[in-house]
Design a protein around this motif. Structure first.
Motif, short mmCIF file in Angstrom:
data_model
loop_
_atom_site.label_atom_id
_atom_site.label_comp_id
_atom_site.label_asym_id
_atom_site.label_seq_id
_atom_site.Cartn_x
_atom_site.Cartn_y
_atom_site.Cartn_z
N ALA A 40 0.83 -1.21 0.00
CA ALA A 40 0.00 0.00 0.00
C ALA A 40 0.86 1.25 0.00
O ALA A 40 0.57 2.21 -0.72
N ARG A 41 1.93 1.26 0.79
CA ARG A 41 2.81 2.43 0.83
C ARG A 41 3.45 2.68 -0.52
O ARG A 41 3.67 3.82 -0.93
N ARG A 42 3.77 1.60 -1.23
CA ARG A 42 4.39 1.73 -2.54
C ARG A 42 3.38 2.11 -3.62
O ARG A 42 3.67 2.92 -4.50
N ASP A 43 2.17 1.56 -3.54
CA ASP A 43 1.21 1.68 -4.64
C ASP A 43 0.38 2.96 -4.63
O ASP A 43 0.04 3.50 -5.69
N VAL A 44 0.01 3.44 -3.45
CA VAL A 44 -0.99 4.50 -3.34
C VAL A 44 -0.31 5.81 -2.98
O VAL A 44 0.43 5.90 -1.99
N LYS A 45 -0.55 6.83 -3.78
CA LYS A 45 0.08 8.13 -3.58
C LYS A 45 -0.96 9.24 -3.66
O LYS A 45 -1.93 9.16 -4.42
N LEU A 46 -0.73 10.30 -2.90
CA LEU A 46 -1.52 11.52 -3.02
C LEU A 46 -0.70 12.53 -3.79
O LEU A 46 0.34 13.00 -3.33
N ASP A 47 -1.16 12.85 -5.00
CA ASP A 47 -0.48 13.83 -5.85
C ASP A 47 -1.12 15.20 -5.64
O ASP A 47 -2.33 15.36 -5.82
N LEU A 48 -0.31 16.19 -5.27
CA LEU A 48 -0.77 17.56 -5.08
C LEU A 48 -0.04 18.45 -6.08
O LEU A 48 1.19 18.51 -6.07
N THR A 49 -0.80 19.13 -6.93
CA THR A 49 -0.18 19.96 -7.96
C THR A 49 -0.88 21.31 -8.03
O THR A 49 -2.07 21.44 -7.71
N GLN A 50 -0.13 22.32 -8.47
CA GLN A 50 -0.68 23.65 -8.66
C GLN A 50 -0.21 24.20 -9.99
O GLN A 50 0.96 24.12 -10.34
N SER A 51 -1.15 24.78 -10.74
CA SER A 51 -0.84 25.49 -11.97
C SER A 51 -1.59 26.81 -11.92
O SER A 51 -2.81 26.87 -12.14
N GLY A 52 -0.89 27.89 -11.57
CA GLY A 52 -1.55 29.17 -11.39
C GLY A 52 -2.55 29.11 -10.25
O GLY A 52 -2.23 28.74 -9.13
N ASN A 53 -3.81 29.43 -10.57
CA ASN A 53 -4.87 29.41 -9.57
C ASN A 53 -5.64 28.10 -9.54
O ASN A 53 -6.72 28.02 -8.94
N SER A 54 -5.11 27.07 -10.20
CA SER A 54 -5.74 25.75 -10.21
C SER A 54 -4.93 24.79 -9.36
O SER A 54 -3.73 24.61 -9.59
N ILE A 55 -5.60 24.18 -8.39
CA ILE A 55 -4.95 23.23 -7.49
C ILE A 55 -5.67 21.89 -7.61
O ILE A 55 -6.92 21.85 -7.65
N LYS A 56 -4.90 20.81 -7.67
CA LYS A 56 -5.50 19.48 -7.81
C LYS A 56 -4.91 18.52 -6.79
O LYS A 56 -3.68 18.45 -6.62
N ALA A 57 -5.80 17.81 -6.10
CA ALA A 57 -5.42 16.71 -5.21
C ALA A 57 -5.96 15.43 -5.84
O ALA A 57 -7.17 15.30 -6.07
N TYR A 58 -5.06 14.49 -6.12
CA TYR A 58 -5.42 13.28 -6.87
C TYR A 58 -4.85 12.06 -6.16
O TYR A 58 -3.64 11.96 -5.97
N VAL A 59 -5.73 11.14 -5.76
CA VAL A 59 -5.30 9.91 -5.10
C VAL A 59 -5.07 8.87 -6.19
O VAL A 59 -6.02 8.43 -6.86
N ASP A 60 -3.82 8.47 -6.35
CA ASP A 60 -3.45 7.57 -7.44
C ASP A 60 -3.10 6.20 -6.89
O ASP A 60 -2.61 6.06 -5.76
N VAL A 67 -6.44 2.22 1.43
CA VAL A 67 -5.88 3.49 1.89
C VAL A 67 -6.97 4.54 1.76
O VAL A 67 -7.50 4.77 0.67
N GLN A 68 -7.30 5.16 2.88
CA GLN A 68 -8.36 6.17 2.92
C GLN A 68 -7.77 7.54 3.20
O GLN A 68 -6.94 7.70 4.10
N TYR A 69 -8.23 8.52 2.42
CA TYR A 69 -7.86 9.92 2.65
C TYR A 69 -9.12 10.71 3.01
O TYR A 69 -10.10 10.70 2.25
N ASP A 70 -9.08 11.39 4.13
CA ASP A 70 -10.15 12.29 4.54
C ASP A 70 -9.63 13.73 4.46
O ASP A 70 -8.72 14.11 5.20
N PHE A 71 -10.24 14.51 3.57
CA PHE A 71 -9.75 15.86 3.27
C PHE A 71 -10.54 16.91 4.05
O PHE A 71 -11.78 16.87 4.08
#
Length: 220
Positions: A63-83, A108-112
């Motif tokens: 699980a630690r290897r497979d599941v990642k939280l990707d956080l990215t920003q492009s200008g005023n756009s922010i994306k949180a993506y659980v991959d 793997v559970q993410y609570d935002f």
């Protein structure tokens, strides 16, 4: 299911400064809740509580290897993506959820919990083990759940709100000025508009009743 012999918890905290113009936040989750609250500030403040459930130490390592939280920003756009391996691996770039047949011995559970400027447009979704709550935003919205509730309070803007197994409760601070939909399959829909609502409305139910406090006339 997962026996949860191993449970690990962690917290991710991240702030994203943004310009005063319209902001867009995208949260693409699979397991877990999403809570978004508007505040009088000029950054997005994200806290993601991560909980890892696994059958054993080997599954936890996977699980630690497979599941990642990707956080990215492009200008005023922010994306949180659980991959992870539960995502579609499609040639067309599909970002959806793939409920594959290969059994995995972890979850793997993410609570935002996210604070955003009032003028934030939202594209947020989750699938399992969590509700979506949104308070006080004025931007456009696309809010989607599958096995959980959606609650929105004091919001403006227009867009789409929908789940499959759960209720939808929305209180609008300003009536929508563009096409807006509220949908569920198994659950109630309760939407509160402001007085003097002027709109063409299409209402459909399969097993249930429809009530409105507004005067209505049938369209041809």
């Amino acid at each position: 299911g997962v026996s949860a012999e191993v449970v690990e918890k962690d917290t991710v905290r991240k702030s994203f400064p943004v310009a005063p113009s319209e902001v867009h936040l995208s949260v693409d989750n699979i397991w877990g809740s999403i809570d978004v609250t508007a505040y009088p500030g000029q950054e997005i403040r994200l806290v993601a509580g991560k909980t890892l459930y696994a059958d054993d130490a080997e599954a936890a390592a996977d699980a630690r290897r497979d599941v990642k939280l990707d956080l990215t920003q492009s200008g005023n756009s922010i994306k949180a993506y659980v991959d992870g391996p539960f995502r579609c691996q499609c040639d067309n770039g599909c970002d959806g959820y793939r409920n594959g047949r290969r059994e995995r011995h972890y979850r793997v559970q993410y609570d935002f919990h996210i604070e955003v400027p009032v003028n934030t447009a939202l594209t947020v979704s989750t699938v399992n083990s969590g509700d979506i709550t949104i308070r006080g935003t004025s931007g456009e919205f696309d809010v989607r759940n599958v096995n959980g509730r959606i609650g929105m309070a004091g919001v403006s803007g227009s867009g789409h709100v929908g789940t499959v197994n759960g209720e939808v409760r929305v209180t609008l601070a300003r009536n929508p000025v563009a096409e807006t939909t509220f949908r569920t399959i198994n659950g109630d829909i309760d939407v509160t508009f402001q007085p003097r609502l002027s709109a063409d409305v299409r209402v459909k139910t399969m097993h249930g009743d429809v009530f409105t406090d507004f005067d209505v006339s049938a369209l041809p």
